[in-house]
Design a protein around this motif. Structure first.
Motif, PDB file in Angstrom:
ATOM      1  N   UNK A  35       0.781  -1.167  -0.036  1.00 48.98           N
ATOM      2  CA  UNK A  35       0.123  -0.022  -0.040  1.00 48.98           C
ATOM      3  C   UNK A  35       0.740   1.170  -0.061  1.00 48.98           C
ATOM      4  N   UNK A  36       1.964   1.174   0.892  1.00 57.53           N
ATOM      5  CA  UNK A  36       2.910   2.185   0.611  1.00 57.53           C
ATOM      6  C   UNK A  36       3.492   2.604  -0.551  1.00 57.53           C
ATOM      7  N   UNK A  37       3.958   1.653  -1.374  1.00 53.42           N
ATOM      8  CA  UNK A  37       4.405   1.811  -2.728  1.00 53.42           C
ATOM      9  C   UNK A  37       3.205   2.314  -3.561  1.00 53.42           C
ATOM     10  N   UNK A  38       2.245   1.819  -3.567  1.00 55.29           N
ATOM     11  CA  UNK A  38       1.111   2.485  -4.199  1.00 55.29           C
ATOM     12  C   UNK A  38       0.894   3.892  -4.217  1.00 55.29           C
ATOM     13  N   UNK A  39       0.834   4.154  -3.005  1.00 57.16           N
ATOM     14  CA  UNK A  39       0.385   5.586  -2.448  1.00 57.16           C
ATOM     15  C   UNK A  39       1.518   6.441  -2.789  1.00 57.16           C
TER      16      UNK A  39
END
Lengths: 405, 93
Positions: A35-39
């Motif tokens: 999720x961190x990579x996506x955001x």
């Protein structure tokens, strides 16, 4: 719902070889790391990212949790963070164009003593002031909402009532990971499995990259998202954390017809139960008391949890256990996470979620990405700094965390 | 379930014991003299190794005494127990 993707998850993203340099290296391809990579890519335009995973994608706690999502914590700092996550959950299938099977079936937190009742009503009132939906149910209303539950007064710990968050529920944990992985990959993020970080390199108090079993990778920013292994990784940068790693076990029954319509959690008799979409009853308990990285715990913990479950749900007595397992959870002293900067420039920390990290996945990714992109915390994770253990500004959520540790 | 060697009562099941976390954390001799960093370090910061770990246990359903155990946090192997105040055995890693 735009589409439901089927097929093998490995077809949902590339499996590139690691390049020698990235802007950001994220350690851990669980829900929070993905999720961190996506955001980072979506909200901050940073897509030159590697997510390094020593095992397989989402094979740690992301594959081992009981998939419960709620935001009814006690303190304002927690309600803000978890409610932000819950709002993201509500739009996540659309956002990622992938059915994560988010089911807002309601979560009951049971009260079994007068003190439980007082604490629960206080939390309901706090949640209403925070803008989090919350209701107090008496035993008859509990029975109406969850007919399979036993509210008899003739048991050792009778149900005296419950808090209800109707917007809370469960999601399909694997789908959440795959959805974030596919979306991050499409934005150019490299997801690299079977790549273990063995060292963190620094120069002059600033991080310069990581050593891995597939060679060194340089990066201006390194973000840890490794849950139970956070202490080990932070130790590579010379940091000591207020974290202890414990086993947390869960189990599923064989597949049953729909019988249990919601999620039931009980602090006092200590079990939490829901029925997954496929039909298995999913149950979890408290942590095993000792430190462990072994991804397994003692069978007596399972026995205690089943005893608690049977007192609440006598009808489950003839259901058979299909599978039990354990994960490694990173428990902090105040049952709240640590998300923020570290004494090493360019090294960031997301850990201490303990027994409750799954529910925070979108929110944790959102604020952690903001922290990494701007080198300062998002207002929602500002209170969750490592410094709070020095200043004393703890966020004590042992009551609302619902899992004993 | 772990089998834990109480130095006084012998090997007993884990359910007779309570866990006390990392061993050898001494109470500061002059707590008032500590600054906030040192106090946080004493109160909250703990070793959390993936490997051998010296930890405290109390035989709460038995002799009720505290003691130390050297245990591996991956295999759960118990190397042995020793008394508070004693120095634990050293195992080559």
């Amino acid at each position: 719902m735009a589409s439901v993707v089927s097929g093998h998850p490995a077809a949902l993203w590339r499996n590139p070889h690691p390049r020698r340099t990235y802007d950001v290296v994220i350690v851990g391809a669980g829900g929070h790391g993905l999720a961190t990579a996506y955001y980072l890519a979506r909200n901050h335009g940073i897509s030159n990212i590697a997510v390094l995973e020593r095992g397989w994608l989402a094979g740690g706690n992301m594959a081992r949790n009981t998939a419960i999502i709620r935001s009814n914590y006690l303190w304002d700092e927690s309600a803000a963070l978890y409610e932000h996550a819950l709002k993201l959950w509500e739009g996540l299938s659309e956002e990622l164009d992938y059915d994560i099977q988010f089911s807002q079936r309601g979560v009951l937190n049971l009260a079994h003593s007068l003190q439980d009742v007082r604490d629960s009503v206080r939390r309901v009132e706090a949640n209403r002031l925070q803008g989090v939906d919350a209701e107090w149910l008496d035993p008859a209303q509990v029975k109406e909402f969850c007919p399979v539950i036993n509210v008899s007064e003739e048991v050792r710990y009778p149900v005296l009532g419950a808090t209800l968050q109707r917007r809370a529920g469960i999601a399909r944990h694997d789908h959440v990971a795959w959805a974030y992985a596919r979306a991050a990959d499409a934005l150019g993020v490299d997801l690299i499995q079977n790549c273990e970080v063995t060292g963190i390199t620094e120069r002059g108090g600033r991080v310069t990259g990581v050593e891995t079993d597939r060679g060194p990778i340089s990066a201006g920013r390194v973000a840890l998202a490794a849950a139970g292994h956070s202490s080990v990784l932070a130790g590579m940068a010379g940091l000591r954390l207020p974290i202890q790693s414990h086993p947390l076990q869960a189990l599923v029954s064989e597949l049953l017809e729909p019988i249990h319509p919601c999620v039931v959690m009980s602090n006092a008799v200590h079990v939490y139960v829901s029925q997954a979409h496929k039909g298995e009853l999913v149950m979890g308990a408290g942590v095993d008391q000792y430190n462990s990285y072994g991804q397994r715990g003692g069978f007596h913990v399972i026995q205690q949890q089943m005893a608690a479950a049977l007192e609440l749900f006598p009808a489950f007595a003839r259901a058979r256990v299909l599978r039990t397992w354990g994960g490694v959870v990173d428990v902090s002293p105040d049952a709240s996470p640590i998300v923020g900067l570290t004494p090493v420039d360019g090294l960031y920390l997301n850990c201490g979620w303990g027994t409750g990290g799954f529910k925070a996945t979108p929110g944790a990714g959102w604020v952690y990405a903001h922290t990494i992109a701007n080198d300062r915390p998002h207002p929602l994770n500002e209170p969750y700094s490592l410094e709070r253990f020095t200043t004393g500004a703890l966020i004590d959520e042992h009551g609302a965390a619902a899992v004993a540790h | 379930m772990l089998l834990i060697p109480c130095p006084w009562c012998g090997d007993r099941d884990e359910v007779e014991f309570h866990y006390g976390g990392q061993a050898h954390i001494a109470h500061p001799p002059a707590p008032g003299a500590l600054n906030d960093d040192a106090w946080a370090d004493y109160l909250f910061m703990r070793d959390n190794p993936e490997g051998w770990f010296a930890e405290r246990w109390q035989h709460s359903a038995g002799c009720r005494r505290w003691f130390n155990v050297l245990r591996h946090t991956v295999t759960h192997e118990v190397h042995g127990s020793y008394l508070p105040g004693e120095t634990g055995p050293v195992i080559a890693s």
